[in-house]
Design a protein around this motif. Structure first.
Motif, PDB file in Angstrom:
ATOM      1  N   ALA A  50     -68.533   0.880  86.489  1.00 44.35           N
ATOM      2  CA  ALA A  50     -69.885   1.100  87.008  1.00 44.35           C
ATOM      3  C   ALA A  50     -70.311   2.556  86.840  1.00 44.35           C
ATOM      4  O   ALA A  50     -71.445   2.850  86.450  1.00 44.35           O
ATOM      5  CB  ALA A  50     -69.951   0.684  88.468  1.00 44.35           C
ATOM      6  N   ALA A  51     -69.390   3.479  87.113  1.00 45.16           N
ATOM      7  CA  ALA A  51     -69.716   4.904  86.988  1.00 45.16           C
ATOM      8  C   ALA A  51     -69.986   5.286  85.542  1.00 45.16           C
ATOM      9  O   ALA A  51     -70.808   6.171  85.266  1.00 45.16           O
ATOM     10  CB  ALA A  51     -68.580   5.746  87.555  1.00 45.16           C
ATOM     11  N   ALA A  52     -69.297   4.629  84.600  1.00 43.31           N
ATOM     12  CA  ALA A  52     -69.483   4.938  83.181  1.00 43.31           C
ATOM     13  C   ALA A  52     -70.893   4.607  82.709  1.00 43.31           C
ATOM     14  O   ALA A  52     -71.360   5.143  81.708  1.00 43.31           O
ATOM     15  CB  ALA A  52     -68.464   4.172  82.338  1.00 43.31           C
ATOM     16  N   HIS A  53     -71.587   3.731  83.420  1.00 44.50           N
ATOM     17  CA  HIS A  53     -72.963   3.381  83.077  1.00 44.50           C
ATOM     18  C   HIS A  53     -73.974   4.209  83.848  1.00 44.50           C
ATOM     19  O   HIS A  53     -75.161   3.888  83.867  1.00 44.50           O
ATOM     20  CB  HIS A  53     -73.196   1.900  83.311  1.00 44.50           C
ATOM     21  N   ALA A  79     -64.100  10.989  87.317  1.00 40.34           N
ATOM     22  CA  ALA A  79     -65.139  10.108  86.775  1.00 40.34           C
ATOM     23  C   ALA A  79     -66.405  10.131  87.623  1.00 40.34           C
ATOM     24  O   ALA A  79     -67.347   9.375  87.347  1.00 40.34           O
ATOM     25  CB  ALA A  79     -64.606   8.681  86.683  1.00 40.34           C
ATOM     26  N   GLY A  80     -66.459  10.974  88.638  1.00 38.07           N
ATOM     27  CA  GLY A  80     -67.652  11.092  89.465  1.00 38.07           C
ATOM     28  C   GLY A  80     -67.741  10.075  90.580  1.00 38.07           C
ATOM     29  O   GLY A  80     -68.821   9.847  91.127  1.00 38.07           O
ATOM     30  N   GLY A 287     -62.922  -3.118  73.889  1.00 38.23           N
ATOM     31  CA  GLY A 287     -61.604  -2.732  74.383  1.00 38.23           C
ATOM     32  C   GLY A 287     -61.704  -1.745  75.515  1.00 38.23           C
ATOM     33  O   GLY A 287     -62.452  -1.941  76.454  1.00 38.23           O
ATOM     34  N   ASP A 288     -60.948  -0.624  75.438  1.00 34.11           N
ATOM     35  CA  ASP A 288     -60.888   0.339  76.526  1.00 34.11           C
ATOM     36  C   ASP A 288     -62.001   1.380  76.481  1.00 34.11           C
ATOM     37  O   ASP A 288     -62.055   2.255  77.326  1.00 34.11           O
ATOM     38  CB  ASP A 288     -59.535   1.070  76.506  1.00 34.11           C
ATOM     39  N   ASP A 289     -62.880   1.298  75.460  1.00 33.29           N
ATOM     40  CA  ASP A 289     -63.956   2.282  75.351  1.00 33.29           C
ATOM     41  C   ASP A 289     -64.996   1.991  76.419  1.00 33.29           C
ATOM     42  O   ASP A 289     -65.576   0.909  76.455  1.00 33.29           O
ATOM     43  CB  ASP A 289     -64.584   2.184  73.951  1.00 33.29           C
ATOM     44  N   MET A 290     -65.256   2.945  77.314  1.00 32.80           N
ATOM     45  CA  MET A 290     -66.162   2.726  78.433  1.00 32.80           C
ATOM     46  C   MET A 290     -67.623   2.978  78.066  1.00 32.80           C
ATOM     47  O   MET A 290     -68.503   2.747  78.876  1.00 32.80           O
ATOM     48  CB  MET A 290     -65.779   3.652  79.606  1.00 32.80           C
ATOM     49  N   SER A 291     -67.908   3.468  76.874  1.00 26.24           N
ATOM     50  CA  SER A 291     -69.293   3.787  76.539  1.00 26.24           C
ATOM     51  C   SER A 291     -70.071   2.517  76.254  1.00 26.24           C
ATOM     52  O   SER A 291     -69.518   1.465  75.981  1.00 26.24           O
ATOM     53  CB  SER A 291     -69.337   4.713  75.306  1.00 26.24           C
ATOM     54  N   ASP A 292     -71.405   2.630  76.288  1.00 25.25           N
ATOM     55  CA  ASP A 292     -72.266   1.470  76.090  1.00 25.25           C
ATOM     56  C   ASP A 292     -72.459   1.242  74.600  1.00 25.25           C
ATOM     57  O   ASP A 292     -73.042   2.062  73.913  1.00 25.25           O
ATOM     58  CB  ASP A 292     -73.621   1.725  76.758  1.00 25.25           C
ATOM     59  N   LYS A 293     -71.967   0.100  74.100  1.00 24.98           N
ATOM     60  CA  LYS A 293     -72.089  -0.215  72.687  1.00 24.98           C
ATOM     61  C   LYS A 293     -72.575  -1.645  72.523  1.00 24.98           C
ATOM     62  O   LYS A 293     -71.919  -2.466  71.900  1.00 24.98           O
ATOM     63  CB  LYS A 293     -70.749  -0.027  71.970  1.00 24.98           C
TER      64      LYS A 293
END
Length: 450
Positions: A50-53, A79-80, A287-293
């Motif tokens: 959730a924080a990654a978004h 991660a904030g 996979g483990d990439d937290m960015s939005d793709k």
């Protein structure tokens, strides 16, 4: 908007390496460690996603005063995420995966039997009262059983999403949405959960919704999407986008977090579940990439096409490409695409952009914008990726993709791209085109009838 996540947090540690020999003193593979990665697991992973978004996230959990607990707090705060930690007797739970070539050889669990967490301070109760949305991420280790937390969640005005665990307690009454997966439903619903498939998910979901006095229950079914059981008699089935490969560990956390955030924005439960299915599929796909793709999930764009080509070539596979405007998708297009896909291990469609189509067909075309055309193509099971180009011809994008086979549909005697494709050892072929199927003809007939 603040999302408050309540639940059990553990430390996930992946030890990756290579196996080249068997131990001389036991019939066991020897893992030569190459790298170690650590991340929060359980409710901590839901908070991380959730924080990654970009959402403001507070995590209410229980953490022991040990090295693993200190590492968890370090990772979460970096991660904030605001961490509200209840005291936890014993040790922090850890899951250690020993992996080679992406496969888990062994999982080592630490932490022993879960212990009830200590008292909840007033600050924890305050953050629950002020939440925009609450997600209970239960991993069966005791946080969701805490009496003071349960009372505060039941009294909260914010929408509540409850991700249950078979070893955990039932959700508090009047939860907006409960998100069990098929495996959990079979264990939680008794005889109603026997069997598999859509009918079982519907029957068990409705039973659990009534038992828990929940607003709705959504049964997540992995690649088959989700079944939303609500007050109506007919369930809502949400299909999942097609995803190749990927690790499903954490997909449930991604689903629940996305649903909670959507409800906090005021979305209907049905809309929240649709967003959650898309988010979980995206998580598995990257996979483990937290960015939005999300483009990778829709398989549209240079990055999606490039990653696909690299993966196919790494396996020694054959890359096939075809191109065109595909303004009004019809059965002639479909026949060409299916024939092209059968010639290799992936099919990439090189799509003329709106500007390119206007240059070829005139100012009245295309009728369908490139964003919609690309998404329609990417939704076909015979298309693996779509890349859009602005040039009058596909030659520049072909020089970048370098497909092994370049396919066109129709009755061409020759194609201008043939010589180009042969430069890197590729081959140009023509596949049959269905007679009478033409976008130009369709448009002309429609105008004449009007």
């Amino acid at each position: 908007m603040r999302l408050v996540i309540v639940g059990d947090t553990l430390l996930d540690r992946d030890v990756d390496g290579s196996v080249r020999r068997i131990a001389p003193d036991a019939p066991a593979p020897v893992l030569e460690e190459e790298r170690v990665s650590e991340r929060p697991g359980g409710a901590g992973l839901a908070a991380l996603l959730a924080a990654a978004h970009g959402y403001e996230v507070a995590l209410v959990t229980a953490i022991a005063p040990d090295a693993a607990g200190a590492r968890l707090i370090e990772l979460l705060t970096a991660a904030g995420i605001e961490v509200y930690a209840l005291p936890l007797p014993g040790t922090t739970a850890e899951k250690i995966r020993l992996r080679a070539a992406g496969q888990v050889l062994l999982r080592l669990d630490r932490g022993g039997e879960p212990q009830p967490p200590g008292d909840a301070p007033q600050a924890v109760l305050d953050v629950l009262r002020e939440a925009s949305a609450i997600l209970v991420s239960d991993y069966g280790r005791g946080v969701a059983r805490h009496p003071a937390l349960r009372a505060a969640i039941e009294a909260a005005k914010a929408p509540v999403v409850w991700d249950p665990h078979p070893n955990g307690p039932p959700p508090v009454p009047n939860v907006r949405l409960v998100t069990p997966n098929e495996s959990e439903v079979r264990r939680l619903a008794g005889d109603a959960g026997n069997g598999s498939g859509l009918a079982t998910a519907q029957r068990a979901g409705q039973l659990l919704r009534q038992r828990w006095r929940a607003g709705a229950v959504v049964v997540t079914r992995g690649a088959q999407g989700a079944v939303l059981c609500h007050s109506g008699t007919t369930p809502l089935v949400i299909p999942a986008p097609r995803v190749s490969g990927g690790d499903t560990c954490g997909a449930g956390d991604s689903f629940a977090a996305a649903a909670a955030v959507a409800l906090a924005r005021g979305a209907l439960v049905s809309e929240a579940v649709q967003e959650a299915v898309a988010a979980a599929s995206a998580y598995v796909g990257r996979g483990d990439d937290m960015s939005d793709k999300s483009d990778a999930i829709e398989r549209v764009g240079v990055q999606a096409a490039g990653q696909l080509v690299a993966a196919i070539r790494a396996k020694g596979g054959t890359v096939v490409a075809t191109g065109g405007c595909f303004d009004l998708l019809h059965t002639g297009h479909l026949a060409t695409l299916r024939a092209a896909r059968s010639l290799g291990d992936c099919l990439i469609v090189c799509l003329n952009s709106d500007e390119s189509v206007r240059g070829l067909k005139g100012p009245d075309r295309p009728l369908t914008a490139q964003a919609d055309r690309s998404r329609l193509l990417a939704a076909l099971d015979c298309v693996d990726a779509v890349v859009i180009f602005d040039d009058p011809t596909p030659e520049p994008v072909l020089s970048w993709l370098r497909p092994d086979v370049w396919v066109k549909g129709g009755d061409y005697d020759s194609l201008p791209e043939t010589e180009l494709v042969e430069r890197w050892g590729g081959q140009t072929v023509i596949v049959p085109y269905l007679d009478g199927r033409s976008t130009t003809k369709t448009i002309s007939e429609a105008r004449s009838r009007r």
